[in-house]
Write a protein that holds these residues in place. Structure first.
Motif, PDB file in Angstrom:
ATOM      1  N   UNK A 259       0.953  -1.291  -0.031  1.00  0.00           N
ATOM      2  CA  UNK A 259      -0.028   0.086  -0.062  1.00  0.00           C
ATOM      3  C   UNK A 259       0.815   1.352  -0.151  1.00  0.00           C
ATOM      4  N   UNK A 260       0.249   2.455  -0.233  1.00  0.00           N
ATOM      5  CA  UNK A 260       0.921   3.821  -0.115  1.00  0.00           C
ATOM      6  C   UNK A 260       1.685   3.835   1.135  1.00  0.00           C
ATOM      7  N   UNK A 261       1.202   3.515   2.299  1.00  0.00           N
ATOM      8  CA  UNK A 261       1.656   3.583   3.634  1.00  0.00           C
ATOM      9  C   UNK A 261       2.740   2.484   3.796  1.00  0.00           C
ATOM     10  N   UNK A 262       2.656   1.522   3.201  1.00  0.00           N
ATOM     11  CA  UNK A 262       3.768   0.433   3.173  1.00  0.00           C
ATOM     12  C   UNK A 262       5.049   0.788   2.625  1.00  0.00           C
ATOM     13  N   UNK A 263       4.869   1.493   1.389  1.00  0.00           N
ATOM     14  CA  UNK A 263       5.990   2.118   0.607  1.00  0.00           C
ATOM     15  C   UNK A 263       6.495   3.183   1.188  1.00  0.00           C
ATOM     16  N   UNK A 264       5.856   4.112   1.762  1.00  0.00           N
ATOM     17  CA  UNK A 264       6.445   5.328   2.556  1.00  0.00           C
ATOM     18  C   UNK A 264       7.431   4.617   3.571  1.00  0.00           C
ATOM     19  N   UNK A 265       6.943   3.827   4.259  1.00  0.00           N
ATOM     20  CA  UNK A 265       7.726   3.242   5.404  1.00  0.00           C
ATOM     21  C   UNK A 265       8.966   2.681   4.903  1.00  0.00           C
TER      22      UNK A 265
END
Length: 325
Positions: free
Chosen positions: A6-12
């Motif tokens: 997900x978007x948050x997975x990638x940002x992390x």
């Protein structure tokens, strides 16, 4: 198994410095024939939208990105561009990962501009100009500051609120941010300029370019009738593109300048990768005006996605799905 991120997975897991290095290596690989990036094809969507499937080749992986450019989303309060990236094994064809494209697109775009700046801009301490102050401008501030000693940032936007948000988001850089009254005012004082508006008509006039400036033209969507820089600007600058076939398919800045007689196809043949590996000249003197015409290529997405997949797998982030089950 296929990893869904997900978007948050990638940002992390994204590391901007690593992305910049990976994007630079990818462009070098393209110039040396080690990677492939075909020109994108477009599929018409309702409400004047387009979708761009971009297939690329990399080190053991291939990727397809579906980028949907939907101008009508502005009236819905939604992003005008949305994208999904699918990465598969180049050996077995297995789907390795499905990734939301938002963060990858923004960070790899800024990384490519930083790579272009590093190879084309003068080495002296610089004032950075931003024409547009949204999230992509924030990413560019961090990316450019990593490759040049930026003394000040001057920003123009139609919205003073957006400039305030930009100032807050870039506070950790410790660089003073000033607002400008017009794009011309940005050009008048900046050594490096990033244009970051989804403009259809030129928002930057080439008569305002100053000797020695470097310009990253980034914001216009991948449409043959959209551009931020006018034909005179393209004519006055040494133009470097991310990919010649992609520019000839989707860069309004290049295509319109050619149709108006300001430049020829040969003036837009220099690719960033060729400059990186020394196959083509970039800046020749401190008085040259250089311009990186950024359309965005799938190879940049793949280089970034490979990093994301590696880090996410190591840290146990994401959701594994058996698509064959």
């Amino acid at each position: 198994m296929t990893l869904a991120l997900t978007h948050s997975d990638i940002l992390s897991v994204l590391d901007r410095q690593e992305v910049r290095k990976a994007v630079e290596q990818a462009h070098a690989g393209l110039a040396m024939g080690e990677c492939a990036n075909p020109a994108p094809s477009a599929i018409a969507l309702p409400e004047s939208g387009i979708a761009l499937p971009m297939a690329t080749g990399g080190r053991g992986m291939v990727a397809v990105k579906l980028l949907c450019d939907v101008p009508a989303n502005r009236d819905r309060g939604l992003p005008t561009q949305r994208s999904t990236i699918m990465v598969s094994s180049a050996i077995t064809g297995e789907a390795l990962a499905i990734l939301d494209g938002r963060a990858i697109t923004a960070i790899r775009t800024a990384a490519a501009s930083a790579v272009a700046t590093d190879h084309l801009a003068r080495r002296s301490p610089s004032m950075l100009g931003m024409i547009g102050a949204g999230n992509l401008a924030v990413e560019h501030a961090f990316a450019i500051a990593a490759v040049r000693d930026i003394t000040r940032i001057v920003v123009w936007s139609r919205s003073t609120e957006t400039i305030g948000s930009f100032r807050a988001a870039t506070a950790t850089l410790g660089i003073s941010v000033e607002s400008a009254e017009s794009p011309e005012d940005v050009l008048a004082v900046s050594d490096i300029v990033c244009t970051l508006t989804p403009s259809r008509r030129p928002i930057v006039r080439g008569v305002s370019f100053r000797p020695g400036q470097h310009v990253n033209a980034v914001g216009a969507p991948p449409r043959a009738d959209h551009r931020e820089i006018d034909g005179i600007g393209m004519q006055r600058a040494k133009v470097v593109v991310d990919s010649f076939p992609t520019a000839m398919a989707k860069s309004g800045g290049v295509l319109l300048a050619i149709s108006e007689g300001f430049i020829t196809e040969d003036d837009a043949r220099t690719e960033l990768g060729d400059v990186i590996v020394g196959k083509a000249a970039g800046r020749m003197s401190d008085t040259d005006i250089t311009l990186y015409e950024s359309v965005g290529i799938g190879l940049q997405d793949l280089a970034t996605a490979e990093l994301v997949i590696e880090r996410a797998t190591a840290q146990g982030i994401g959701t594994s799905i058996n698509l064959s089950g």
